[in-house]
Enzyme design. Structure first.
Site, short mmCIF file in Angstrom:
data_model
loop_
_atom_site.label_atom_id
_atom_site.label_comp_id
_atom_site.label_asym_id
_atom_site.label_seq_id
_atom_site.Cartn_x
_atom_site.Cartn_y
_atom_site.Cartn_z
N GLU A 43 10.08 10.19 0.10
CA GLU A 43 10.28 8.74 -0.05
C GLU A 43 11.17 8.38 -1.23
OE1 GLU A 43 6.12 7.34 -0.34
OE2 GLU A 43 6.79 5.70 0.92
N LYS A 78 5.49 11.72 -0.57
CA LYS A 78 5.88 11.11 -1.84
C LYS A 78 7.27 11.60 -2.24
CE LYS A 78 3.89 8.73 -2.07
NZ LYS A 78 2.85 7.92 -1.49
N HIS A 116 3.49 29.80 12.74
CA HIS A 116 3.66 29.30 14.11
C HIS A 116 4.99 28.57 14.27
CE1 HIS A 116 -0.34 30.58 15.15
NE2 HIS A 116 -0.76 30.05 14.00
N ASN A 130 9.83 -14.60 7.82
CA ASN A 130 9.42 -13.19 7.89
C ASN A 130 8.91 -12.95 9.29
OD1 ASN A 130 9.82 -12.95 5.20
ND2 ASN A 130 7.66 -12.77 4.65
N GLY A 131 9.16 -11.75 9.82
CA GLY A 131 8.62 -11.43 11.14
C GLY A 131 9.75 -11.24 12.14
N GLU A 150 0.60 14.42 1.83
CA GLU A 150 0.87 13.29 0.93
C GLU A 150 1.94 13.68 -0.11
OE1 GLU A 150 0.53 10.25 0.79
OE2 GLU A 150 0.64 9.70 -1.31
N CYS A 172 9.92 -8.38 3.83
CA CYS A 172 10.60 -9.60 3.41
C CYS A 172 9.62 -10.43 2.56
CB CYS A 172 11.09 -10.48 4.54
SG CYS A 172 12.22 -9.68 5.67
N LYS A 203 7.57 -2.38 0.89
CA LYS A 203 6.18 -2.09 0.54
C LYS A 203 5.21 -2.37 1.67
CE LYS A 203 2.92 -1.05 -2.40
NZ LYS A 203 2.75 0.39 -2.66
N ARG A 254 8.92 -6.16 -1.34
CA ARG A 254 8.70 -6.34 0.10
C ARG A 254 9.98 -6.15 0.91
NH1 ARG A 254 3.80 -9.20 1.12
NH2 ARG A 254 4.56 -9.55 3.21
N TRP A 294 14.35 -7.65 4.24
CA TRP A 294 14.39 -6.28 4.74
C TRP A 294 14.87 -6.42 6.18
CZ3 TRP A 294 12.41 -3.21 8.64
CH2 TRP A 294 12.48 -1.84 8.44
O1 M6R Z 1 -0.22 -1.16 2.94
P1 M6R Z 1 -0.63 0.03 3.74
O2 M6R Z 1 -1.54 0.94 3.00
O3 M6R Z 1 -1.18 -0.32 5.08
O4 M6R Z 1 0.71 0.81 3.99
C1 M6R Z 1 0.75 1.95 4.79
C2 M6R Z 1 2.05 2.68 4.62
O5 M6R Z 1 3.11 1.86 4.99
C3 M6R Z 1 2.26 3.14 3.18
O6 M6R Z 1 1.21 3.93 2.72
C4 M6R Z 1 3.58 3.92 3.04
O7 M6R Z 1 3.49 5.13 3.73
C5 M6R Z 1 3.91 4.12 1.57
N1 M6R Z 1 5.30 3.82 1.35
C6 M6R Z 1 3.61 5.48 1.10
O8 M6R Z 1 3.99 5.70 -0.22
#
Ligand code: M6R
Length: 606
Positions: free
Chosen positions: A489, A486, A505, A99-100, A482, A2, A601, A27, A75
């Site tokens: 996501e 990506k 396995h 927020n929170g 990773e 948020c 984010k 956010r 969010w």
């Molecule tokens: O801001 P941070 O690096 O702590 O965030 C960690 C994860 O939330 C962040 O890397 C998330 O997995 C991303 N969306 C990956 O692309």
């Protein structure tokens, strides 16, 4: 999670708030709203479901007047995505953005007995509680402080009342708030990017602090309304860094700008001629470095994978050191013990991730020294660690993290090199690491230039699949994880990363012609073994793309051969191509690549 903005000053508030919300949209983006107070002390409120563009349309129909107001991009946590659940909330004269999470909102609801609610949110309950105390000439800050003392949970809030024009009260606990000090204007935001272009001077609220903001003055207090000394700081960056700069998407811009951002990460830290690597932030003496026996690396998502990659190199380079890489959301609740002479690397792009922050606090409680590997300057993790370093990747606007991953990994490799240099690590290896790190920005630029077209074509070919495996061994394994993250996501393709040796396995049971596999195969001592895994997949009808730095013969559906002198840190080159691949697949599938569904984010709630 948020985004909050607030403004009190000499300009029409609507434009400033809308601009701020656009910058904070990453956010959270399921609904948004703005409330202003006009010169006649009349409040106005507009909210809309969907992205900020929907709010913008609503504001064209119903423009808001006034030189002060608050805004929010949401969010959803409590309550579905509806106009009623969007912020700002108001209960009588109390207008609030939050927020929170207010954990004890049910108890507060019970306490407020007769109060009627228009939304399903915990935030409206907080507004009602503030309103409950805001009676008989009480000052708004008194009512806010009283209410917050009853609250359990996390908050970053901005509140105003038509009864006290020209004043916004803010407070934070576990959710960031920064207050920009302009010339006759004050801007409040949940991160400093919303302040760029308005002012360079800002107060970062600490947990447990609140502030009374007017156009000319900001006073910071604790919840007992005792004045707190919180001096303004300089904000870094400029507004051009948060624009797309001619690219269609922030994600593509952030992938392509890695050669430049890496120069910042490396600047002054690596000497290729001498083979020395140094991070200033941890402030460790040679004798402290020699005593370190164990490094624990903590992060979530991409930050965790960057840590995992770094741990492979740490083991290879630093004599007599054990490493452990942990997912923050799990670690924070485990009964963990850390050996004597441990240090913790706390990795976070945003510096605000709730789980990572909670881990940092748990680790500190155990008396272990903590070092931040953080991107956002002034963020909570950066402020709470014992020492640390900024990765200087610049603002990362796309929800999917790309340039931060590379910069995090590089910063931790420098850390590993620094430790190795003091502890009798192999000088030849250190020289190689230093040379390759210095060469990396150019090598990334070369690889991106050479392979961009090829990757775009590959993405078009594979965009129709719904399932994928990413596979790699040794340092290519974290890259496989990773790469899968990506792709899932932003393309919404089901993608899983595995160590290739694990295929047999269990996961291989899934392989057939409906899957495609992405292998990262390094030209090293594990080459033949990696080829073995590839053959097993192909024998079962799987379609395989191979990323490799090898010139040896490889049979696969598609092979991307990277031509580079880099040998030790090749996975970082492969990874940027995987980032491009995910990007083009998502574009081909027509997705919103910068703001993928269900994500935000900065994950500031559990
Ligand atoms: O801001 P941070 O690096 O702590 O965030 C960690 C994860 O939330 C962040 O890397 C998330 O997995 C991303 N969306 C990956 O692309």
């Amino acid at each position: 999670m948020c985004g909050i903005v607030g403004y009190v000053g000499n300009q029409p508030a609507e434009g400033v708030l809308l601009n701020g919300l656009k910058r904070l949209e990453y956010r959270g983006y399921d609904s948004s709203g703005i409330a202003t107070l006009d010169d006649k002390e009349q409040p106005h409120l507009v909210r809309a479901v969907g992205k900020i563009a929907e709010l913008e349309k609503a504001l064209i129909k119903t423009p808001l007047t006034g030189n002060m107001g608050i805004g929010h991009t949401r969010w959803a946590t409590h309550g579905g995505v509806t106009v009623e659940n969007a912020h700002p909330h108001h209960v009588e004269n109390v207008f609030l953005v939050h927020n929170g999470i207010i954990e004890n909102f049910k108890d507060i609801k019970a306490f407020l007995k007769k109060q009627k609610f228009n939304s399903d949110t915990d935030s409206e309950v907080l507004a009602a509680l503030i309103n409950h105390y805001y009676k008989n000439g009480t000052k708004l800050e008194d009512a806010v402080a009283k209410a917050l003392k009853k609250v359990r949970g996390t908050y970053g809030i901005a509140v105003f009342s038509p009864l006290e024009p020209g004043k916004i009260v803010t407070a934070r606990l576990g959710s960031p708030l920064v207050i920009g000090l302009g010339n006759g204007e004050t801007i409040i935001a949940s991160d400093a990017s919303a302040l760029l272009g308005y002012t360079r001077k800002a107060i970062y609220l600490n947990d447990g602090e609140m502030a009374v903001c007017t156009a000319d003055k900001v006073n910071v207090f604790d919840l007992s309304l005792k004045v707190v000394d919180n001096s303004p700081e300089e904000i870094e960056g400029d507004a051009s860094q948060i624009q797309k700069g001619g690219y269609d998407h922030f994600l593509l811009k952030e992938i392509m700008e890695q050669p430049t951002t890496l120069l910042n990460t490396l600047s002054g830290r690596v000497d290729a001629k001498k083979g020395t690597l140094r991070l200033g932030g941890p402030n460790l003496t040679p004798s402290e470095i020699n005593k370190i026996e164990h490094v624990v690396i903590v992060g979530c998502g991409t930050a965790y994978y960057a840590g995992l990659l770094a741990s492979y190199y740490m083991e290879q380079l630093v004599p007599n050191l054990t490493t452990e890489v942990v997912v923050a959301s799990e670690y924070r609740y485990r009964s963990f013990h850390l050996p004597k002479n441990s240090v913790a690397l706390v990795v976070s792009q945003s510096g605000e991730t709730a789980d990572t922050l909670a881990c940092l606090r748990e680790i500190k409680k155990r008396g272990v020294k903590t070092f931040g590997i953080v991107n956002v300057v002034g963020s909570t993790i950066a402020r709470e660690v014992d020492g640390g370093t900024y990765i200087y990747a610049g603002p990362e606007m796309s929800v999917a993290s790309t340039k931060a991953f590379t910069a995090q990994a590089v910063a931790m490799l420098i850390f590993a090199g620094m430790l190795a240099g003091h502890r009798g690590g192999d000088p030849a290896k250190l020289h190689q690491l230093a040379e390759e790190l210095v060469a990396l920005p150019d090598e990334i630029a070369k690889v991106l230039k050479k392979h961009q077209g090829q990757i775009e074509k590959l993405a078009k070919k594979y965009a129709k699949y719904e399932d994928a495996f990413f596979l790699g061994r040794d340092t290519a394994y974290p890259i496989a994880l990773e790469g899968a993250l990506k792709l899932k996501e932003i393309s919404y393709i089901h993608a899983e990363g595995y160590a290739s040796g694990e295929l047999k396995h269990g996961p291989i049971a899934l392989v057939d012609e409906t899957f495609f596999e992405v292998f990262s195969i390094l030209d090293n001592w594990l080459f033949e073994k990696s080829i073995g895994g590839l053959q097993e997949v192909r024998a079962r009808g799987g379609r395989a793309i191979v990323f490799t730095d090898s010139k040896r013969e490889i049979e696969a559906d598609d092979v991307v051969r990277i031509d580079t002198d880099i040998k030790m840190i090749t996975p970082l080159l492969i990874n940027v191509l995987q980032q491009l691949f995910a990007y083009y697949v998502a574009v081909k599938r027509g997705n919103d690549v910068d703001q993928p569904r269900n994500l935000a984010k900065s994950v500031t709630v559990e």
